[in-house]
Design a protein around this motif. Structure first.
Motif, mmCIF file in Angstrom:
data_model
loop_
_atom_site.group_PDB
_atom_site.id
_atom_site.type_symbol
_atom_site.label_atom_id
_atom_site.label_comp_id
_atom_site.label_asym_id
_atom_site.label_seq_id
_atom_site.Cartn_x
_atom_site.Cartn_y
_atom_site.Cartn_z
ATOM 1 N N PHE A 102 -23.829 29.558 106.733
ATOM 2 C CA PHE A 102 -24.689 30.601 106.302
ATOM 3 C C PHE A 102 -26.103 30.133 105.943
ATOM 4 C CE2 PHE A 102 -26.555 33.528 103.204
ATOM 5 C CZ PHE A 102 -26.977 34.625 104.195
ATOM 6 N N LEU A 103 -26.021 29.071 105.297
ATOM 7 C CA LEU A 103 -27.316 28.900 104.578
ATOM 8 C C LEU A 103 -28.135 28.087 105.877
ATOM 9 C CD1 LEU A 103 -26.661 27.524 101.058
ATOM 10 C CD2 LEU A 103 -27.619 29.482 101.985
ATOM 11 N N SER A 104 -27.466 27.395 106.880
ATOM 12 C CA SER A 104 -28.099 26.783 107.912
ATOM 13 C C SER A 104 -28.920 27.929 108.825
ATOM 14 C CB SER A 104 -27.051 25.853 108.658
ATOM 15 O OG SER A 104 -26.491 25.096 108.243
ATOM 16 N N ILE A 105 -28.107 28.954 108.836
ATOM 17 C CA ILE A 105 -28.415 30.232 109.582
ATOM 18 C C ILE A 105 -29.874 30.678 109.044
ATOM 19 C CG2 ILE A 105 -27.874 32.657 110.232
ATOM 20 C CD1 ILE A 105 -25.100 31.167 110.928
ATOM 21 N N ILE A 106 -29.712 30.878 107.773
ATOM 22 C CA ILE A 106 -31.011 31.299 107.130
ATOM 23 C C ILE A 106 -32.267 30.265 107.476
ATOM 24 C CG2 ILE A 106 -32.149 31.759 104.978
ATOM 25 C CD1 ILE A 106 -30.063 33.852 105.492
ATOM 26 N N GLU A 107 -31.822 29.001 107.316
ATOM 27 C CA GLU A 107 -32.996 28.168 107.569
ATOM 28 C C GLU A 107 -33.345 28.069 109.027
ATOM 29 O OE1 GLU A 107 -34.348 25.902 105.642
ATOM 30 O OE2 GLU A 107 -33.069 26.721 103.565
ATOM 31 N N ASN A 113 -40.211 31.214 111.585
ATOM 32 C CA ASN A 113 -40.831 32.646 111.335
ATOM 33 C C ASN A 113 -40.268 33.771 111.490
ATOM 34 O OD1 ASN A 113 -42.990 31.053 110.023
ATOM 35 N ND2 ASN A 113 -43.996 30.691 112.044
ATOM 36 N N ILE A 114 -38.874 33.996 111.521
ATOM 37 C CA ILE A 114 -38.402 35.359 111.606
ATOM 38 C C ILE A 114 -37.743 35.620 110.332
ATOM 39 C CG2 ILE A 114 -36.535 36.362 112.721
ATOM 40 C CD1 ILE A 114 -36.678 34.565 115.088
ATOM 41 N N VAL A 115 -37.958 36.929 109.972
ATOM 42 C CA VAL A 115 -37.704 37.166 108.413
ATOM 43 C C VAL A 115 -35.921 37.626 108.443
ATOM 44 C CG1 VAL A 115 -37.877 38.734 106.517
ATOM 45 C CG2 VAL A 115 -39.604 38.221 108.062
ATOM 46 N N PRO A 116 -35.188 36.753 107.829
ATOM 47 C CA PRO A 116 -33.618 36.990 107.803
ATOM 48 C C PRO A 116 -33.462 38.109 106.696
ATOM 49 C CG PRO A 116 -34.159 34.994 106.770
ATOM 50 C CD PRO A 116 -35.560 35.390 107.168
ATOM 51 N N ASN A 117 -32.790 38.958 106.937
ATOM 52 C CA ASN A 117 -32.204 40.023 105.807
ATOM 53 C C ASN A 117 -30.643 39.947 106.200
ATOM 54 O OD1 ASN A 117 -34.674 41.586 105.247
ATOM 55 N ND2 ASN A 117 -34.649 41.523 107.695
ATOM 56 N N HIS A 124 -19.013 37.045 97.323
ATOM 57 C CA HIS A 124 -19.229 35.681 97.299
ATOM 58 C C HIS A 124 -20.755 35.256 96.932
ATOM 59 C CE1 HIS A 124 -15.365 35.011 99.252
ATOM 60 N NE2 HIS A 124 -15.755 35.704 100.080
ATOM 61 N N LEU A 125 -21.250 36.176 96.453
ATOM 62 C CA LEU A 125 -22.915 35.811 95.904
ATOM 63 C C LEU A 125 -22.731 35.355 94.533
ATOM 64 C CD1 LEU A 125 -25.496 36.894 97.567
ATOM 65 C CD2 LEU A 125 -25.388 38.814 95.844
ATOM 66 N N ASN A 126 -23.311 33.929 94.706
ATOM 67 C CA ASN A 126 -23.550 33.177 93.463
ATOM 68 C C ASN A 126 -24.986 32.766 93.127
ATOM 69 O OD1 ASN A 126 -23.553 31.258 95.005
ATOM 70 N ND2 ASN A 126 -21.443 30.767 95.055
ATOM 71 N N SER A 127 -25.014 32.220 92.092
ATOM 72 C CA SER A 127 -26.398 31.821 91.642
ATOM 73 C C SER A 127 -26.937 30.732 92.566
ATOM 74 C CB SER A 127 -26.379 31.133 90.263
ATOM 75 O OG SER A 127 -25.647 30.446 89.934
ATOM 76 N N LYS A 128 -25.991 29.950 93.182
ATOM 77 C CA LYS A 128 -26.317 28.606 93.911
ATOM 78 C C LYS A 128 -26.819 29.393 95.361
ATOM 79 C CE LYS A 128 -24.218 24.785 95.973
ATOM 80 N NZ LYS A 128 -23.183 24.451 96.529
ATOM 81 N N ILE A 129 -26.391 30.394 95.833
ATOM 82 C CA ILE A 129 -26.608 31.126 97.052
ATOM 83 C C ILE A 129 -28.130 31.781 96.774
ATOM 84 C CG2 ILE A 129 -26.254 32.696 98.845
ATOM 85 C CD1 ILE A 129 -23.280 31.846 98.444
ATOM 86 N N CYS A 130 -28.357 32.452 95.769
ATOM 87 C CA CYS A 130 -29.514 33.132 95.502
ATOM 88 C C CYS A 130 -30.701 32.185 95.355
ATOM 89 C CB CYS A 130 -29.341 34.034 94.187
ATOM 90 S SG CYS A 130 -28.203 35.306 94.428
ATOM 91 N N GLU A 131 -30.318 31.064 94.471
ATOM 92 C CA GLU A 131 -31.529 30.100 94.701
ATOM 93 C C GLU A 131 -31.816 29.354 95.763
ATOM 94 O OE1 GLU A 131 -31.358 26.120 91.906
ATOM 95 O OE2 GLU A 131 -30.659 27.961 90.926
ATOM 96 N N ALA A 132 -30.768 29.276 96.757
ATOM 97 C CA ALA A 132 -31.023 28.722 97.951
ATOM 98 C C ALA A 132 -32.019 29.641 99.104
ATOM 99 C CB ALA A 132 -29.876 28.436 99.113
ATOM 100 N N ILE A 133 -31.684 30.861 98.937
ATOM 101 C CA ILE A 133 -32.260 31.956 99.904
ATOM 102 C C ILE A 133 -33.253 32.639 99.205
ATOM 103 C CG2 ILE A 133 -29.831 32.583 101.149
ATOM 104 C CD1 ILE A 133 -30.061 35.251 99.350
ATOM 105 N N LYS A 134 -33.555 32.275 97.920
ATOM 106 C CA LYS A 134 -34.914 33.024 97.484
ATOM 107 C C LYS A 134 -36.406 32.372 98.264
ATOM 108 C CE LYS A 134 -37.477 31.571 93.531
ATOM 109 N NZ LYS A 134 -37.443 31.021 91.971
ATOM 110 N N GLY A 135 -37.129 33.584 98.524
ATOM 111 C CA GLY A 135 -38.215 33.283 99.081
ATOM 112 C C GLY A 135 -37.970 33.244 100.486
ATOM 113 N N LYS A 136 -36.877 33.306 100.933
ATOM 114 C CA LYS A 136 -36.621 33.153 102.592
ATOM 115 C C LYS A 136 -36.100 34.393 103.130
ATOM 116 C CE LYS A 136 -35.649 28.180 102.141
ATOM 117 N NZ LYS A 136 -34.536 27.445 101.686
ATOM 118 N N VAL A 137 -35.572 35.348 102.349
ATOM 119 C CA VAL A 137 -34.939 36.582 103.065
ATOM 120 C C VAL A 137 -35.955 37.750 102.567
ATOM 121 C CG1 VAL A 137 -32.424 35.762 102.764
ATOM 122 C CG2 VAL A 137 -33.657 36.748 101.095
ATOM 123 N N GLY A 138 -35.601 38.614 103.505
ATOM 124 C CA GLY A 138 -36.637 39.774 103.346
ATOM 125 C C GLY A 138 -36.040 40.807 102.304
ATOM 126 N N ALA A 139 -34.565 40.964 102.627
ATOM 127 C CA ALA A 139 -33.987 41.680 101.471
ATOM 128 C C ALA A 139 -32.498 41.344 101.719
ATOM 129 C CB ALA A 139 -34.321 43.259 101.598
#
Ligand SMILES: C[S@@+](CC[C@H](N)C(=O)[O-])C[C@H]1O[C@@H](n2cnc3c(N)ncnc32)[C@H](O)[C@@H]1O
Length: 341
Positions: A102-107, A113-117, A124-139
């Protein structure tokens, strides 16, 4: 800011706010379709361990994942040689957070330059995932069919990283009374930290039984009355495009604030096997494999007859909203609640 001018189609999109605008020859004109789709809805798997009774994709723990290689191929296929790529993707599944990459897909998405949502059941949402996707996802959208399912701890995790969080509330005959209370501002405490509640029209596909479709009647009338209230404090609300005929026909909300069904006109759906169709509810209809066809052959040529046949399915030319509406859903006409089509 993405700016696009292709013939009589103009589009601007701001990745920091998610705001998009399109217009045609003049600001008053609506273009018929986007030569490059504005949004791609991509199912990155059909694997999910939750087993929701209403899942239209009938997802199960089946290990059906789209590989990162295929995902990149999909993104690159949508990149038009002259005009560039889609502005944003809406990732779904299956459960996106159960995808091993999942995180490679966001990267891969944000590198282009495409906004991932994405939409998730949140388990399975946890602080590690939130930290990794911060600033990268639209919503991020958390799915729910009742306020009891809303997980305040997950909303807080997302909010602590400044990630815009919506609730995708699947509206059915089973929960429309609760949803009316939400609109009447009686459940605001459940939505702290939430950007908006987006009501999704319940579609009778996969495991979702047709008995739970929202039908015309007193419950729908009460829901519509509540949504038009201006005297009430509540979170921001939105609707999927499938609900627009009902809104256009039954409310005084300005048609200019509404976008009709975008599937196959401004947005596209790709499933985890790289099949391309107008929307995620098309099933095997109007569906073409990216393994056999080039993306722009599908979008510009193969979808042409779909666009021609579905530009306006409304049979009621006396409806005041006739010009703004596409009318009945071509795949599930029974979910359209304006006239009896
Ligand atoms: C199939 S889910 C997959 C993503 C993820 N597992 C989730 O729960 O959000 C994708 C989206 O479809 C919505 N959905 C699921 N079943 C539906 C149905 N029968 N009708 C309308 N929307 C549905 C979900 O709420 C979610 O927003």
């Amino acid at each position: 800011m993405l700016k696009r001018a292709i013939g009589d189609y103009y589009f601007v999109a701001d990745s920091s706010t998610g705001l998009t605008m399109r217009w045609g020859k003049t600001l008053q004109d609506n273009p018929i379709f986007a030569p490059v789709p504005e949004l791609a809805d991509i199912s990155i798997s059909n694997h999910c361990t939750k087993g929701c009774s209403f899942c239209y994709r009938n997802s199960s723990p089946n290990n059906e994942f789209m590989s990162v290689k295929d995902y990149c191929e999909v993104l690159d296929a949508m990149n038009h040689p002259l005009y560039g790529n889609v502005f944003q993707v809406a990732l779904g599944g299956g459960e996106p957070l159960e995808h091993p990459d999942f995180l490679s897909i966001i990267e891969e998405t944000s590198h282009r330059n495409i906004v991932p949502n994405f939409t998730t059941n949140g388990i399975h949402l946890n602080s590690k995932i939130c930290e990794a996707i911060k600033g990268k996802v639209g919503a991020v959208a958390l799915s729910a069919i009742s306020v009891d399912e809303i997980q305040p701890d997950k909303i807080s995790l997302l909010a602590s990283e400044g990630i815009k969080t919506n609730i995708h509330y699947v509206l059915s005959s089973q929960n429309i009374e609760e949803a009316t209370s939400v609109l009447n501002g009686e459940m605001n405490c459940c939505f702290e930290g939430v950007n908006a509640i987006v009501f999704l029209t319940y579609k009778p596909a996969g495991r979702a039984k047709s008995d739970f479709i929202v039908k015309k009647g007193e419950h729908l009338s009460a829901f519509i009355k509540a949504l038009e209230r201006k005297d009430v404090k509540r979170p921001k609300i939105g609707f999927d495009a499938c609900f627009v005929p009902t809104l256009l026909c039954n409310t005084k909300i300005s048609p200019e604030l509404m976008d009709t069904c975008e599937g196959g006109f401004f947005s596209v759906y790709v499933d985890h096997n790289m099949n391309v169709s107008p929307c995620s509810f098309s099933g095997s209809k109007d569906c073409y494999s990216l393994k056999e066809h080039k993306f722009y052959d599908i979008w510009l040529n193969k979808f042409e007859s779909y666009r021609h046949n579905n530009e306006n399915n409304c049979k009621h030319s006396d409806c005041p909203a006739y010009k703004q509406c596409r009318g009945c859903c071509p795949y599930y006409p029974e979910i359209t609640n304006c006239y009896d089509c």
